[in-house]
Design a protein around this motif. Structure first.
Motif, mmCIF file in Angstrom:
data_model
loop_
_atom_site.group_PDB
_atom_site.id
_atom_site.type_symbol
_atom_site.label_atom_id
_atom_site.label_comp_id
_atom_site.label_asym_id
_atom_site.label_seq_id
_atom_site.Cartn_x
_atom_site.Cartn_y
_atom_site.Cartn_z
ATOM 1 N N ARG B 13 7.354 -4.879 15.287
ATOM 2 C CA ARG B 13 8.755 -5.243 15.045
ATOM 3 C C ARG B 13 8.929 -6.012 13.738
ATOM 4 N NH1 ARG B 13 9.583 -7.123 21.311
ATOM 5 N NH2 ARG B 13 9.199 -5.081 22.201
ATOM 6 N N LEU B 14 7.812 -6.518 13.219
ATOM 7 C CA LEU B 14 7.920 -7.281 11.972
ATOM 8 C C LEU B 14 8.405 -6.429 10.808
ATOM 9 C CD1 LEU B 14 4.764 -9.563 12.179
ATOM 10 C CD2 LEU B 14 7.133 -10.344 11.997
ATOM 11 N N VAL B 15 8.261 -5.096 10.934
ATOM 12 C CA VAL B 15 8.697 -4.263 9.803
ATOM 13 C C VAL B 15 10.202 -4.378 9.577
ATOM 14 C CG1 VAL B 15 6.819 -2.584 9.977
ATOM 15 C CG2 VAL B 15 8.938 -2.192 11.245
ATOM 16 N N PRO B 114 5.906 -4.642 4.080
ATOM 17 C CA PRO B 114 5.180 -3.532 4.721
ATOM 18 C C PRO B 114 3.979 -3.064 3.908
ATOM 19 C CG PRO B 114 7.549 -3.131 4.736
ATOM 20 C CD PRO B 114 7.315 -4.337 3.872
ATOM 21 N N ARG B 115 4.100 -3.150 2.574
ATOM 22 C CA ARG B 115 2.969 -2.674 1.754
ATOM 23 C C ARG B 115 1.760 -3.598 1.893
ATOM 24 N NH1 ARG B 115 5.109 -1.397 -4.116
ATOM 25 N NH2 ARG B 115 6.098 -3.403 -3.731
ATOM 26 N N VAL B 116 2.056 -4.894 1.912
ATOM 27 C CA VAL B 116 0.955 -5.852 2.103
ATOM 28 C C VAL B 116 0.363 -5.664 3.498
ATOM 29 C CG1 VAL B 116 0.340 -8.305 2.223
ATOM 30 C CG2 VAL B 116 1.971 -7.507 0.504
ATOM 31 N N TYR B 117 1.232 -5.401 4.461
ATOM 32 C CA TYR B 117 0.756 -5.191 5.822
ATOM 33 C C TYR B 117 -0.166 -3.972 5.886
ATOM 34 C CZ TYR B 117 0.610 -4.026 10.734
ATOM 35 O OH TYR B 117 0.161 -3.720 11.992
ATOM 36 N N ARG B 118 0.264 -2.884 5.228
ATOM 37 C CA ARG B 118 -0.580 -1.677 5.259
ATOM 38 C C ARG B 118 -1.929 -1.935 4.599
ATOM 39 N NH1 ARG B 118 4.202 1.185 4.731
ATOM 40 N NH2 ARG B 118 4.101 1.169 2.470
ATOM 41 N N PHE B 119 -1.891 -2.678 3.502
ATOM 42 C CA PHE B 119 -3.144 -3.011 2.822
ATOM 43 C C PHE B 119 -4.050 -3.832 3.752
ATOM 44 C CE2 PHE B 119 -5.622 -6.134 0.416
ATOM 45 C CZ PHE B 119 -6.411 -5.279 -0.345
ATOM 46 N N PHE B 214 -0.947 -13.394 1.349
ATOM 47 C CA PHE B 214 -1.000 -12.606 2.586
ATOM 48 C C PHE B 214 -0.163 -13.248 3.686
ATOM 49 C CE2 PHE B 214 -4.589 -10.679 0.486
ATOM 50 C CZ PHE B 214 -4.411 -9.350 0.827
ATOM 51 N N MET B 215 -0.340 -14.550 3.842
ATOM 52 C CA MET B 215 0.400 -15.200 4.926
ATOM 53 C C MET B 215 1.892 -15.073 4.720
ATOM 54 S SD MET B 215 -1.847 -18.565 5.652
ATOM 55 C CE MET B 215 -0.628 -19.206 6.730
#
Lengths: 340, 550
Positions: B13-15, B114-119, B214-215
């Motif tokens: 849900r964070l997206v 989302p990009r950082v999340y995917r990484f 990141f955080m």
């Protein structure tokens, strides 16, 4: 479910205390629904407005209605007072658990511990019902005082302020009864239970003819010990000197009807049996008084908590046959004095 | 083992967080402002002037401790506010309150990229996995992800947690004993095929640019521990409440800071935990009682704890202080992560994360469908706990505080029940008990002074005690369970497994084998690992279960 000011007071158990409380609240104009598992009692309360087996000829107001159906109690009442013996508390709580929900407030008036695992009654209610808003009623309110309209006082303890508020709405009926409040639920439950245990010591002391001086010492040592134990379980020490502890103790050790089930009479009987050389009380399949069980668990609790409890120790040694009352009294008077 | 179960993208849900960020900030600001205005109307003791004065006073104090030019400028600004307060009319005070609430809310709010999340999701775990992998198997390269699941085992009521996750919002509440917990629980959620969670992290953690990046982009929100006044805490709690209401799964460490003694936490910090009841109450009042909040007890069980020596030193020196926000988490120091990976996670079965059955915000269990149930399995409508004496739903903060305390009790029970005992815990307990029994000393400070000759125990004695301990644990599920890997070992095998870990990692060997005997090399550490079993009473005490209920 009926809510708001129209909600009745629910009472579980048509014993002398439950019926007397119902009568008092009914006379004040509140509706009361009384759940009894004895059909004859339900019939008598609803048809003749009496409960002769428990309260003699006292006439109950029309506002008191008895039922054998706990669902009716749950439907009509929001605050429910459980006034049964500790022996049947778990079974009644389990039956209640099938019909109450999170809206109900359950308050017990059982000054003892329940079952073989000697749980606090609020723990039993927590385990057996979905209700969370729980509390306890305790104090020196005898059924005769309640129905006689004499001055009485009790404390209602609950961590939930709304439980004590609702209890005061229905049960604070001066001058007949004043209801004090506390958030110290474990303290009130333990104080009520311990005060019963200590009545055995007073029964023995009085039967041994100890006299007013030693009796006063015993009172002060009991108060100190009770406070230590209440504080050790996380309660407030002063709770023991309130209605649930000292109040209960004084009323149960005062001259009154010869109730063989009381800890005080049991203590007297212990000392008398030593003097007469007769058998100790509790034989012939007689049910063990609540006070005896409370004394045993009190000793275990004190040991587990690392607390000194010489009075409870002395009582437990006598009831378990490890000492005679005179020996216990001598041992108590030999106890090393420490900082008070 | 976790069974394959695809986690749909929608479950993260964070997206959608960035799209809702402004609305969340606005809602938090409005609610906190309105509640203070309402409180001021009810009582002069809660007047807006008092609230603003409290903020100004605290901020002046904080800035005065900072002797830099910016500190002095900051103190000056707050002095200016304090000076103007007496001249402000009610409209101006109200405006100032709203401005401050919005300021603190903006300072707290997280972000999600989302990009950082995917990484982080696709690249980081294999990278970490390489670190976990012994040199001999590095040839497997990035395909070594699988090896991570042998080192971090995830188990427990995973299906029930996934159902709760689909049905409502999770508050994951792990035990906290190591600096690496937030990294490990993050990996654990991924291995359990559960979605990522948001959590509050001390503002100081954001000082490392790499970690901060990141955080900040993965939904963590900032908690400034220096701000101790009521208004800031209200904003922080309301932010957490709104996140839960909006369906953002969250993580709290209810034990506070890392547990120094290694005992299972029982004195829990309830501040943020209470936002679970508040969020559910808001949903019920809004007619959305079906949107449930679930509290998931989780235990992180390490065979070896990286910082055990300093933790137990701290505990024995009684310097541990309780906090409920991660503040001193050393994962902000990359070197510590590498050290953790290379020294701790190289061991097979190094960490077991166990997820317990979810609870509702009132401490009730839930059934397989996510419905609240009482101890007899009867379904309960949790909304009934929120009605007042007249049967109306209302916000009674005193009532909710008691519910949260009871939830804390239920969590403590859950922590004990879901504890996984490693060989290091069992053997340390057995050795410690043997010494206590022989020396008749149970006081750790006295035991620390014992001569070397007094802290030697026989292997056979240890094996016998371990066997007995395993038998008692198996008979009392409320105490926890033995790790599956070591549960099937013979007692001597289990002892050797523990000795391999306890003799090699710490600066001083915790236990040292000496023929048929075992010497305690570091009593403090033996005590530390033994403490994981501290809630298991001695055999004699266990018989008196009644008193334990009190």
């Amino acid at each position: 479910m009926v809510t708001g000011d129209r909600a009745a007071l629910g009472v579980v158990g048509a014993g002398s205390f439950g019926t007397a409380l119902a009568a008092l609240v009914g006379r004040a104009g509140h509706q009361v629904v009384l759940w009894s598992t004895t059909p004859e009692v339900v019939e008598e309360v609803n048809r003749e407005h009496t409960n002769r087996g428990r309260l003699g000829d006292v006439v109950l107001p029309d506002a008191v209605r008895a039922t054998s159906d706990p669902a009716e109690l749950a439907e009509r009442a929001r605050l429910v007072v459980m006034a049964v013996s500790s022996v049947e508390a778990r079974d009644r709580a389990r039956a209640l658990g099938a019909v109450v929900d999170g809206r109900h407030m359950l308050v017990h008036a059982i000054g003892a511990l329940a079952g073989p695992d000697v749980a606090r009654l609020s723990q039993v209610l927590h385990e057996e019902t979905p209700a969370r808003r729980l509390g306890a009623l305790a104090g020196p309110a005898l059924p005769a005082d309640l129905v006689g309209g004499r001055f009485a006082a009790m404390v209602c303890a609950s961590p939930f302020d709304e439980v004590t508020r609702e209890a005061r709405r229905l049960l604070n009926l001066p001058p007949a009864i004043r209801l004090y409040t506390s958030r110290d639920l474990p303290g009130v439950e333990l104080a009520a239970s311990l005060s019963g245990a200590y009545t055995i010591a007073f029964g023995m002391a009085d039967a041994l003819g100890m006299g007013p001086g030693p009796r006063a010492v015993l009172v002060s040592r009991v108060v100190a010990e009770g406070q230590r134990l209440v504080a050790a379980i996380g309660g407030e020490a002063r709770t023991f000197t309130g209605l649930a502890g000292l109040g209960n103790l004084l009323v149960r050790t005062s001259p009154g009807p010869d109730d063989r089930a009381s800890g005080y009479q049991f203590g007297r009987a212990l000392a008398q049996s030593e003097a007469s050389g007769g058998p100790p009380p509790g034989g012939d399949g007689e049910r063990e008084p609540e006070a005896v069980r409370a004394a045993r668990v009190g000793v275990r609790l004190a040991r587990r908590l690392g607390q000194r409890a010489p009075v409870l120790d002395a009582v437990a040694r006598v009831i378990d046959g490890h000492a005679r009352p005179t020996q216990a009294a001598a041992a108590l008077s030999d106890t090393v004095a420490m900082a008070e | 083992m976790t069974r394959p179960r695809p986690v749909a993208e929608a479950e993260n849900r964070l997206v959608r967080f960035n799209g809702e960020r402004d609305a969340i900030l606005s809602l938090v600001t409005r609610r906190v402002t309105d509640s203070h205005l309402a409180a001021a109307e009810r009582s002069p003791d809660a007047s807006i002037e008092y609230v603003l004065n409290d903020v100004a006073y605290s901020e002046i104090q904080r800035h005065e401790r900072d002797s830099s030019p910016s500190g002095r400028r900051g103190a000056g600004r707050w002095r200016d506010l304090a000076g103007r307060l007496g001249r402000m009319n009610e409209v101006e005070k109200r405006g100032e309150l709203e401005r401050l609430v919005a300021h603190y809310a903006r300072d707290i709010v997280g972000n999600f990229n989302p990009r950082v999340y995917r990484f982080a999701n696709d690249v980081m775990p294999p990278a970490l996995s390489i670190l976990f992998t012994p040199m001999s198997s590095l040839r497997h390269g990035l395909g070594a992800l699988d090896s991570m699941s042998r080192r971090i085992r995830v188990e427990g009521e995973l299906d029930a947690v996934r159902t709760a996750c689909d049905r409502g919002t999770l508050i994951v509440t792990p035990t906290h004993s190591s600096n690496m917990d937030s990294v490990v629980i993050g990996l654990g959620l991924k291995l359990a095929l559960l979605p990522p969670v948001t959590y509050g992290a001390g503002k100081n953690l954001f000082s490392n640019p790499f970690i901060s990046y990141f955080m900040h982009n993965l939904g963590a929100y900032r908690v400034d521990r220096r701000l101790r006044f009521g208004l800031y805490k209200d904003v922080l709690k309301e932010y957490s409440t709104v996140l839960l209401e909006q369906g953002y799964h969250s993580l709290f460490f209810p034990g506070g800071t890392r547990c120094r003694s290694n005992v299972i936490e029982s004195h829990l910090k309830l501040g943020l935990l209470g936002t679970g009841v508040a969020a559910y109450r808001n949903s019920v009042v809004a007619g959305a009682g079906h949107r449930r909040i679930y509290v998931v007890p989780a235990t992180i069980n390490y065979r070896l704890v990286l910082e055990a020596e300093t933790l137990i030193e701290d505990y024995l020196a009684e310097t541990g202080k309780s906090r409920y926000i991660i503040e001193d988490d050393e994962f902000s120091r990359l070197g510590r992560i590498v050290e953790f990976v290379r020294k701790i996670l190289v061991h097979e079965g190094a960490v077991t994360i166990r997820f317990g059955r979810p609870l509702d915000p009132f401490g009730n269990g839930v059934d397989d469908a996510g419905e609240s149930v009482d101890r007899h399995g009867r379904r309960i409508d949790p909304a009934t706990y929120l009605a007042d004496a007249a049967g109306k739903l209302d916000a009674d903060h005193q009532r909710e505080a008691v519910y949260t305390r009871e939830l804390g009790d239920a969590l403590s029970d859950g922590f004990r029940r879901e504890t996984v005992f490693m060989s290091t815990h069992l053997v340390s307990r057995a050795v410690f008990d043997a010494v206590v029994e022989r020396t008749r000393q149970s006081d750790i400070y006295r035991l620390l002074r014992l001569p070397e000759s007094a802290v030697v125990v026989g292997r056979d004695d240890v094996c016998r005690r371990v066997e007995e301990l395993r038998r008692r644990i198996a008979a009392a599920p409320e105490w926890g369970r033995v790790e599956e890997r070591v549960a099937v070992m013979s007692a001597p095998e289990l002892l050797d497994d523990a000795l391999r870990a306890l003799t090699t990692y710490h600066t001083h060997p915790v236990l040292e084998p000496a023929g048929e005997r075992i010497q305690i090399g570091a009593m403090k550490l033996c005590y530390y690992y033994r403490n994981r079993t501290a809630h298991i009473p001695d055999e004699a005490d266990a018989a008196d279960r009644s008193a334990a209920r009190w």
